[in-house]
Enzyme design. Sequence first.
Site, PDB file in Angstrom:
ATOM      1  N   HIS A   1       0.833  -1.208   0.000  1.00 50.32           N
ATOM      2  CA  HIS A   1       0.000   0.000   0.000  1.00 50.32           C
ATOM      3  C   HIS A   1       0.860   1.246   0.000  1.00 50.32           C
ATOM      4  O   HIS A   1       1.958   1.284   0.555  1.00 50.32           O
ATOM      5  CB  HIS A   1      -1.003  -0.004   1.161  1.00 50.32           C
ATOM      6  CG  HIS A   1      -0.431   0.184   2.532  1.00 50.32           C
ATOM      7  ND1 HIS A   1      -0.175   1.430   3.076  1.00 50.32           N
ATOM      8  CD2 HIS A   1      -0.093  -0.707   3.500  1.00 50.32           C
ATOM      9  CE1 HIS A   1       0.290   1.295   4.305  1.00 50.32           C
ATOM     10  NE2 HIS A   1       0.361   0.012   4.588  1.00 50.32           N
TER      11      HIS A   1
ATOM     12  N   GLU B   1      -5.029   2.110   2.749  1.00 51.79           N
ATOM     13  CA  GLU B   1      -4.946   0.994   3.689  1.00 51.79           C
ATOM     14  C   GLU B   1      -5.124   1.468   5.116  1.00 51.79           C
ATOM     15  O   GLU B   1      -5.774   0.812   5.933  1.00 51.79           O
ATOM     16  CB  GLU B   1      -3.592   0.281   3.528  1.00 51.79           C
ATOM     17  CG  GLU B   1      -3.470  -1.030   4.321  1.00 51.79           C
ATOM     18  CD  GLU B   1      -2.887  -0.851   5.717  1.00 51.79           C
ATOM     19  OE1 GLU B   1      -2.824  -1.845   6.465  1.00 51.79           O
ATOM     20  OE2 GLU B   1      -2.490   0.282   6.082  1.00 51.79           O
ATOM     21  N   GLU B   2      -4.545   2.630   5.425  1.00 48.59           N
ATOM     22  CA  GLU B   2      -4.523   3.110   6.809  1.00 48.59           C
ATOM     23  C   GLU B   2      -5.898   3.552   7.323  1.00 48.59           C
ATOM     24  O   GLU B   2      -6.058   3.796   8.515  1.00 48.59           O
ATOM     25  CB  GLU B   2      -3.528   4.268   6.948  1.00 48.59           C
ATOM     26  CG  GLU B   2      -2.081   3.924   6.625  1.00 48.59           C
ATOM     27  CD  GLU B   2      -1.435   3.003   7.644  1.00 48.59           C
ATOM     28  OE1 GLU B   2      -2.107   2.634   8.635  1.00 48.59           O
ATOM     29  OE2 GLU B   2      -0.259   2.645   7.455  1.00 48.59           O
TER      30      GLU B   2
ATOM     31  N   ASP C   1       3.639  -6.109   3.686  1.00 47.81           N
ATOM     32  CA  ASP C   1       3.421  -4.984   4.594  1.00 47.81           C
ATOM     33  C   ASP C   1       4.429  -5.077   5.729  1.00 47.81           C
ATOM     34  O   ASP C   1       5.131  -6.082   5.874  1.00 47.81           O
ATOM     35  CB  ASP C   1       1.994  -4.998   5.144  1.00 47.81           C
ATOM     36  CG  ASP C   1       1.493  -3.617   5.564  1.00 47.81           C
ATOM     37  OD1 ASP C   1       2.322  -2.698   5.730  1.00 47.81           O
ATOM     38  OD2 ASP C   1       0.271  -3.458   5.722  1.00 47.81           O
TER      39      ASP C   1
ATOM     40  N   HIS D   1       3.806   3.597  13.429  1.00 50.30           N
ATOM     41  CA  HIS D   1       2.990   4.806  13.252  1.00 50.30           C
ATOM     42  C   HIS D   1       3.601   6.004  13.969  1.00 50.30           C
ATOM     43  O   HIS D   1       2.904   6.796  14.599  1.00 50.30           O
ATOM     44  CB  HIS D   1       1.552   4.554  13.732  1.00 50.30           C
ATOM     45  CG  HIS D   1       0.763   3.705  12.791  1.00 50.30           C
ATOM     46  ND1 HIS D   1      -0.566   3.412  12.973  1.00 50.30           N
ATOM     47  CD2 HIS D   1       1.123   3.076  11.634  1.00 50.30           C
ATOM     48  CE1 HIS D   1      -0.998   2.645  11.974  1.00 50.30           C
ATOM     49  NE2 HIS D   1       0.023   2.434  11.159  1.00 50.30           N
TER      50      HIS D   1
END
Length: 360
Positions: free
Chosen positions: A67, A210-211, A233, A325
């Site tokens: 992604h 995706e997030e 990923d 993140h």
Amino acid sequence: MEKSEFLEQLKELAAIQGAPGQEMNVVQKLVELFKPYADQVEVDHMGNLYAYMKGKKPGPTVMVSAHSDEIGCVVRDIDDRGFLKIERTGGMIESLLIGRKVNVNGHFGVVGVKAGHLQTPEERKRIPSIYELYIDVGAQSREEVHQLGIQIGDPITYISEIEQFTNSELICGKAIDNRSCCILLLQLFKALHSERDFSGTLVGVVAVQEEVGLRGAKVATYKVNPDYAIVLDTIPCADTPDSLNSGYPIGIGRGPVIPALAGGSIRGNLMSPQFKQLLIRYATELDIPYQLAVMTGATTDLAAVHIEREGVLAGAITFARRYSHSPVEVAHLRDFEQGFTLLTKLITDIDNWGDLGFIK
């Protein structure tokens, strides 16, 4: 895969702003990078990228996806003095935003922080909510912000370039999730395009959003309708002092991660046992270390891919990252190198995958 080339391409791609739903600059760069190696490259109206490559012999259609989006925020409001209020898109963490340099739709900004001299003892102990935070772009009024070309809904992402630790194969920066796997997919196409030593059709997909709910992957899988799919990923790990006793024994530098379970409840995936065993089999044959993971707190596009149309037999190869993140995600180059070797062998040896039926 040349690790030095991988790192340089990752540095370039990770530096490009690509918040969920606004990945266009990342996608444009990837179109440019994939074109020399793919038979055809196209982008749908959502922003999903499709790169096609035919093998030497007829065979199944295999979709390999990553992604393009990174966690971010958007401008929620602009006040009279030119300060921006924000809303998150993806897993932005308030405590990591305070005092950070950010990119606001191509403009430099900083997330404001109340001077310690002015904070009360209570304020020093609490983390402001995202609705209390604000961004300073150097403007003196709402009109000056508009003159910069900044509007409500514009993207906000961290400024944090990819760097390599001294005398180490560890790398650090923003958007390692998941620009690293976009580059891994590109490297796969580069490795295969001359000889085409595989059967069937390889479809490389770089999915958007995706997030914020695996949205692009759902659309892309419906379009491609693959026989098999492999999702690439990064995945959180637990090898730092604050997580060693978490019961989740995943760390960087220990090889690719095979997520047997990722995500909880509806928005998750239980990897099919036959695909999990396929990945383990090839990793073992190649003498590649691997890690099995059960992670309820995170998921991948596999959760959307495997339930599209009539169901897709699919698996995931993921890579451990520290400080998920955040603007300082950390990963190990050797993990990506080993994952690339595993992925390439899977694609080129598809005729020998054997019976992957649920029952024999």
